[in-house]
Structure formats: structure tokens, C-alpha cells
Scaffold this motif. Sequence first.
Motif, PDB file in Angstrom:
ATOM      1  N   TRP A 145      47.485   4.471  -0.888  1.00  0.00           N
ATOM      2  CA  TRP A 145      48.043   3.167  -0.583  1.00  0.00           C
ATOM      3  C   TRP A 145      47.111   2.076  -1.111  1.00  0.00           C
ATOM      4  O   TRP A 145      46.047   2.353  -1.662  1.00  0.00           O
ATOM      5  CB  TRP A 145      48.263   3.039   0.929  1.00  0.00           C
ATOM      6  N   ASN A 146      47.505   0.838  -0.946  1.00  0.00           N
ATOM      7  CA  ASN A 146      46.816  -0.290  -1.581  1.00  0.00           C
ATOM      8  C   ASN A 146      45.514  -0.677  -0.879  1.00  0.00           C
ATOM      9  O   ASN A 146      45.342  -0.444   0.317  1.00  0.00           O
ATOM     10  CB  ASN A 146      47.753  -1.498  -1.636  1.00  0.00           C
ATOM     11  N   ASP A 147      44.630  -1.290  -1.649  1.00  0.00           N
ATOM     12  CA  ASP A 147      43.343  -1.750  -1.148  1.00  0.00           C
ATOM     13  C   ASP A 147      43.542  -3.038  -0.343  1.00  0.00           C
ATOM     14  O   ASP A 147      43.983  -4.050  -0.902  1.00  0.00           O
ATOM     15  CB  ASP A 147      42.397  -1.995  -2.326  1.00  0.00           C
ATOM     16  N   PRO A 148      43.221  -3.050   0.947  1.00  0.00           N
ATOM     17  CA  PRO A 148      43.422  -4.262   1.749  1.00  0.00           C
ATOM     18  C   PRO A 148      42.666  -5.484   1.216  1.00  0.00           C
ATOM     19  O   PRO A 148      43.172  -6.606   1.302  1.00  0.00           O
ATOM     20  CB  PRO A 148      42.909  -3.850   3.135  1.00  0.00           C
ATOM     21  N   ASP A 149      41.470  -5.280   0.676  1.00  0.00           N
ATOM     22  CA  ASP A 149      40.719  -6.420   0.153  1.00  0.00           C
ATOM     23  C   ASP A 149      41.424  -7.046  -1.047  1.00  0.00           C
ATOM     24  O   ASP A 149      41.472  -8.278  -1.183  1.00  0.00           O
ATOM     25  CB  ASP A 149      39.304  -5.993  -0.241  1.00  0.00           C
ATOM     26  N   ALA A 150      41.998  -6.209  -1.922  1.00  0.00           N
ATOM     27  CA  ALA A 150      42.734  -6.730  -3.070  1.00  0.00           C
ATOM     28  C   ALA A 150      44.010  -7.433  -2.615  1.00  0.00           C
ATOM     29  O   ALA A 150      44.382  -8.489  -3.153  1.00  0.00           O
ATOM     30  CB  ALA A 150      43.062  -5.599  -4.043  1.00  0.00           C
ATOM     31  N   LEU A 151      44.681  -6.862  -1.624  1.00  0.00           N
ATOM     32  CA  LEU A 151      45.869  -7.507  -1.074  1.00  0.00           C
ATOM     33  C   LEU A 151      45.517  -8.869  -0.491  1.00  0.00           C
ATOM     34  O   LEU A 151      46.213  -9.865  -0.739  1.00  0.00           O
ATOM     35  CB  LEU A 151      46.493  -6.632   0.009  1.00  0.00           C
ATOM     36  N   ALA A 152      44.452  -8.922   0.294  1.00  0.00           N
ATOM     37  CA  ALA A 152      44.045 -10.177   0.934  1.00  0.00           C
ATOM     38  C   ALA A 152      43.733 -11.238  -0.107  1.00  0.00           C
ATOM     39  O   ALA A 152      44.116 -12.406   0.043  1.00  0.00           O
ATOM     40  CB  ALA A 152      42.841  -9.939   1.841  1.00  0.00           C
ATOM     41  N   GLN A 153      43.039 -10.855  -1.189  1.00  0.00           N
ATOM     42  CA  GLN A 153      42.683 -11.838  -2.205  1.00  0.00           C
ATOM     43  C   GLN A 153      43.920 -12.354  -2.932  1.00  0.00           C
ATOM     44  O   GLN A 153      44.032 -13.551  -3.215  1.00  0.00           O
ATOM     45  CB  GLN A 153      41.697 -11.237  -3.207  1.00  0.00           C
ATOM     46  N   GLY A 154      44.865 -11.458  -3.238  1.00  0.00           N
ATOM     47  CA  GLY A 154      46.095 -11.911  -3.869  1.00  0.00           C
ATOM     48  C   GLY A 154      46.867 -12.873  -2.993  1.00  0.00           C
ATOM     49  O   GLY A 154      47.427 -13.871  -3.463  1.00  0.00           O
ATOM     50  N   TYR A 155      46.893 -12.589  -1.708  1.00  0.00           N
ATOM     51  CA  TYR A 155      47.568 -13.456  -0.733  1.00  0.00           C
ATOM     52  C   TYR A 155      46.878 -14.816  -0.638  1.00  0.00           C
ATOM     53  O   TYR A 155      47.529 -15.866  -0.674  1.00  0.00           O
ATOM     54  CB  TYR A 155      47.554 -12.729   0.600  1.00  0.00           C
ATOM     55  N   ILE A 156      45.563 -14.805  -0.556  1.00  0.00           N
ATOM     56  CA  ILE A 156      44.792 -16.053  -0.504  1.00  0.00           C
ATOM     57  C   ILE A 156      45.058 -16.895  -1.750  1.00  0.00           C
ATOM     58  O   ILE A 156      45.296 -18.110  -1.662  1.00  0.00           O
ATOM     59  CB  ILE A 156      43.287 -15.748  -0.372  1.00  0.00           C
ATOM     60  N   ASP A 157      45.034 -16.262  -2.906  1.00  0.00           N
ATOM     61  CA  ASP A 157      45.238 -16.987  -4.169  1.00  0.00           C
ATOM     62  C   ASP A 157      46.648 -17.570  -4.242  1.00  0.00           C
ATOM     63  O   ASP A 157      46.836 -18.716  -4.664  1.00  0.00           O
ATOM     64  CB  ASP A 157      45.009 -16.054  -5.357  1.00  0.00           C
ATOM     65  N   ILE A 212      48.698 -18.368  -1.724  1.00  0.00           N
ATOM     66  CA  ILE A 212      48.878 -19.479  -0.781  1.00  0.00           C
ATOM     67  C   ILE A 212      48.202 -20.740  -1.302  1.00  0.00           C
ATOM     68  O   ILE A 212      48.767 -21.842  -1.226  1.00  0.00           O
ATOM     69  CB  ILE A 212      48.330 -19.097   0.608  1.00  0.00           C
ATOM     70  N   ARG A 213      47.014 -20.591  -1.834  1.00  0.00           N
ATOM     71  CA  ARG A 213      46.311 -21.774  -2.367  1.00  0.00           C
ATOM     72  C   ARG A 213      47.131 -22.417  -3.485  1.00  0.00           C
ATOM     73  O   ARG A 213      47.280 -23.638  -3.527  1.00  0.00           O
ATOM     74  CB  ARG A 213      44.934 -21.359  -2.871  1.00  0.00           C
ATOM     75  N   GLU A 214      47.691 -21.588  -4.358  1.00  0.00           N
ATOM     76  CA  GLU A 214      48.454 -22.137  -5.478  1.00  0.00           C
ATOM     77  C   GLU A 214      49.770 -22.740  -5.014  1.00  0.00           C
ATOM     78  O   GLU A 214      50.144 -23.839  -5.443  1.00  0.00           O
ATOM     79  CB  GLU A 214      48.697 -21.047  -6.511  1.00  0.00           C
ATOM     80  N   CYS A 215      50.484 -22.042  -4.151  1.00  0.00           N
ATOM     81  CA  CYS A 215      51.786 -22.528  -3.704  1.00  0.00           C
ATOM     82  C   CYS A 215      51.677 -23.774  -2.831  1.00  0.00           C
ATOM     83  O   CYS A 215      52.631 -24.552  -2.729  1.00  0.00           O
ATOM     84  CB  CYS A 215      52.527 -21.424  -2.950  1.00  0.00           C
ATOM     85  N   ALA A 268      43.927 -33.874   1.267  1.00  0.00           N
ATOM     86  CA  ALA A 268      42.660 -33.171   1.072  1.00  0.00           C
ATOM     87  C   ALA A 268      42.812 -31.722   1.515  1.00  0.00           C
ATOM     88  O   ALA A 268      43.461 -31.433   2.517  1.00  0.00           O
ATOM     89  CB  ALA A 268      41.555 -33.852   1.871  1.00  0.00           C
ATOM     90  N   PRO A 269      42.210 -30.783   0.797  1.00  0.00           N
ATOM     91  CA  PRO A 269      42.309 -29.367   1.166  1.00  0.00           C
ATOM     92  C   PRO A 269      41.677 -29.102   2.527  1.00  0.00           C
ATOM     93  O   PRO A 269      40.770 -29.805   2.972  1.00  0.00           O
ATOM     94  CB  PRO A 269      41.530 -28.651   0.054  1.00  0.00           C
ATOM     95  N   VAL A 270      42.160 -28.052   3.178  1.00  0.00           N
ATOM     96  CA  VAL A 270      41.573 -27.593   4.429  1.00  0.00           C
ATOM     97  C   VAL A 270      41.280 -26.102   4.324  1.00  0.00           C
ATOM     98  O   VAL A 270      41.951 -25.376   3.598  1.00  0.00           O
ATOM     99  CB  VAL A 270      42.495 -27.852   5.635  1.00  0.00           C
ATOM    100  N   THR A 271      40.243 -25.672   5.021  1.00  0.00           N
ATOM    101  CA  THR A 271      39.855 -24.261   5.026  1.00  0.00           C
ATOM    102  C   THR A 271      40.136 -23.669   6.388  1.00  0.00           C
ATOM    103  O   THR A 271      39.782 -24.244   7.419  1.00  0.00           O
ATOM    104  CB  THR A 271      38.358 -24.101   4.683  1.00  0.00           C
ATOM    105  N   ARG A 272      40.782 -22.517   6.395  1.00  0.00           N
ATOM    106  CA  ARG A 272      41.067 -21.793   7.634  1.00  0.00           C
ATOM    107  C   ARG A 272      40.289 -20.488   7.607  1.00  0.00           C
ATOM    108  O   ARG A 272      40.317 -19.736   6.629  1.00  0.00           O
ATOM    109  CB  ARG A 272      42.565 -21.503   7.746  1.00  0.00           C
ATOM    110  N   TYR A 305      46.050 -27.033  -1.139  1.00  0.00           N
ATOM    111  CA  TYR A 305      45.778 -27.522   0.218  1.00  0.00           C
ATOM    112  C   TYR A 305      45.244 -26.432   1.145  1.00  0.00           C
ATOM    113  O   TYR A 305      44.228 -26.619   1.827  1.00  0.00           O
ATOM    114  CB  TYR A 305      47.054 -28.123   0.815  1.00  0.00           C
ATOM    115  N   ALA A 306      45.932 -25.296   1.202  1.00  0.00           N
ATOM    116  CA  ALA A 306      45.606 -24.251   2.177  1.00  0.00           C
ATOM    117  C   ALA A 306      44.642 -23.245   1.569  1.00  0.00           C
ATOM    118  O   ALA A 306      45.002 -22.496   0.666  1.00  0.00           O
ATOM    119  CB  ALA A 306      46.888 -23.550   2.632  1.00  0.00           C
ATOM    120  N   ARG A 307      43.416 -23.239   2.078  1.00  0.00           N
ATOM    121  CA  ARG A 307      42.372 -22.373   1.542  1.00  0.00           C
ATOM    122  C   ARG A 307      41.850 -21.472   2.659  1.00  0.00           C
ATOM    123  O   ARG A 307      41.273 -21.944   3.640  1.00  0.00           O
ATOM    124  CB  ARG A 307      41.229 -23.221   0.953  1.00  0.00           C
ATOM    125  N   TYR A 308      42.073 -20.188   2.496  1.00  0.00           N
ATOM    126  CA  TYR A 308      41.651 -19.225   3.500  1.00  0.00           C
ATOM    127  C   TYR A 308      40.312 -18.618   3.120  1.00  0.00           C
ATOM    128  O   TYR A 308      40.038 -18.331   1.962  1.00  0.00           O
ATOM    129  CB  TYR A 308      42.693 -18.114   3.651  1.00  0.00           C
TER     130      TYR A 308
END
Length: 337
Positions: free
Chosen positions: A68-80, A82-85, A39-43, A89-92
Amino acid sequence: MRDLRRWLGSLLSSSGPHPLDAPPLMPVPRDSGAAALPAPVTRRVLMITHNPRLPSQGGRTLKEHFRWNDPDALAQGYIDDIRECSYGYARYEIVERLVVDGYPVKRDGFRYSEESYLRAWQKRSFHDPDGVDYLALVREFDMLAQVRSGRIDEVWLFGHPYCGYWESIMGGPGAFWCNAPPLEGTEAAGRRFVIMGFNFERGVGEMLEDLGHRAESILHKQFEGVRGDANLWERFLRHEETALGRAECGNVHFAPNSVRDYDWGNRTPVKSRADTWLNFPDLSGEARVMTCADWGHGDIRQHHRWWLSRFPHIVGEANGISWNWWESIIDPERVPV
């Protein structure tokens, strides 16, 4: 060591697509008849960005000034990613975003000003010691109380080059090496937690590299004391340079055919059993010939997604260790110490 990694990272990012535009590599989907997924978990995450304004540049922020890059866009790409990889399971979830108009204080008490930082950037000569005062950040943002109450599970720091962040560091009672020494003086958090350090000059690929080193540290600790073939982590890490003719998935810096750090674009064919990990716990499959075409032709983000997507991620356990490695990667409390 931290500055060396930054310098090597600058070489990697000097050519190729923009870090936010690089097309992600889809993990190979599991067979529909495979073992059950957990089951997925949220952190929950506290995200803190140090992005000071520059009065001499019309009030633009440091990020805007250097484009330089937008931190919010970076964070969303990272979240997406991790969830896919992690196969869902891992949902931030970022529960709070704080933007600081200022520079973090270093461990020796030094703090950049607008003038001193721009001068350091121009000369490429930065303050030493570079490391940030983590306990000052912990106090400033009341991290221990927030972790103890369950409001947050970890912290993401975003900042300019030479902010002084470690890629990851662990705090809390029983904290252990997490690509940095354990953060002493944080036991009042009541449980272990990780502070990630991200550079918004870089891209999602570099963020996944930070996560990869965090995973290496945690899984090394998880499998500590397990010997021989039962140590699946040591088996997973095999690559041609360390296990001639027995390559599996390699590590964050070494693909199955790499001959040096960051050699993800090596075109040399190699027999690897990396894809057998997609059928875990059945690792009986045959090796097949692979090249960098399998993990993204040298693209940092694609390689790391390829590598992370091969972590075991199903229900079950052996030798007291879960068959879902993501459990301990995102929640270090699951690692016995």
C-alpha cells in the motif's frame, strides 16, 4: 454508510494511474489585477499512522505486506494540493509523526490481531461495528491538551482499510457535524478541531474527497440561515441534475454534468458558470460549454483540485461571511454556532 463509501471507493480505484502518480490539474491562476489575497496561515498537525508489524511475514508492516501507499508521500501530496488550491493561503505543517505498531480499538472494545485482520481481509468480512473508539485515541495521544496549548490544530490519522476512521470528525466546545457527528467529551480542548481519517490503501484524490466533504459540512454551517441568492454556497453547488440550465461548480460527488455519484468522467457537454468563480466576487460572467475534459477526464484527484480551486479565496466579506472560504474550512473556530 462508512463501509458503503469504502466499497464505492474501491470501484473507483480499480483502474487508471497509480494514485501517487496521477498528474495534478493546475488551478486556473487569478488575474493579476484581481482582489487581494489574504496572508497565508499555518496549521499544525499531529500525524498518527497505525501500521502494525506482521511477525508471520518476517516482521514486515501491514503496509509493506500489501504494498500500500507511503503515508508520508500521501501527506505531502495532500499538503501541496491544499496550498495550491487555496492560492497559498492554507499551509499545513506536520509537527509530529507517530507510527503505531498496532491496531486501534473499536468502539465496542474489539481490537484486531495479526491473525484476525489477515483472516478478515482474506474473507472480506470485517468486524462490526467498524468504528474506532475516538475517545480512546484522544486519551492515548493527549490530543485535548495539545490542542488547548496550541501545539497542534488538527490530527491526521492514517491506517489500513477498516481501521474504522471517519473521513473527518470535529471535536471541541461547540463542535458540529463534519461528515460525522460531533465528538462529545472533547470540550476540554478549549477550541474546535478536526480529526481527519485517511486510508493508505488509497491515494491523494481520496484524501481530497475527505477534505471536500469536510468543506461541505463546514460551509453548510457557515451559510446556515442565509436565504436566496445571498447563499453563495448553495449557488456554488448547483449542477445540471439539481438546477437544469443553471449549472455552476457542483459538489464533491457531482461535476456540473454528472448524472450520478462519482460521475466525474461524463463526456456530455453542459453549460456551466464554474469559471466565473475564479473572478469572485464578480460572478456576472457567462456560462460556457464544459465536459469532463475541463476537470480531468474522470480522475478523482484532478476533479477535486478543479473544484477546490474555485472556492472564493480573497480579502473581503458580505453578510458577515468571509470571501475566503478556506478560513472556516481549515479553522472551524471561525464558524459562528
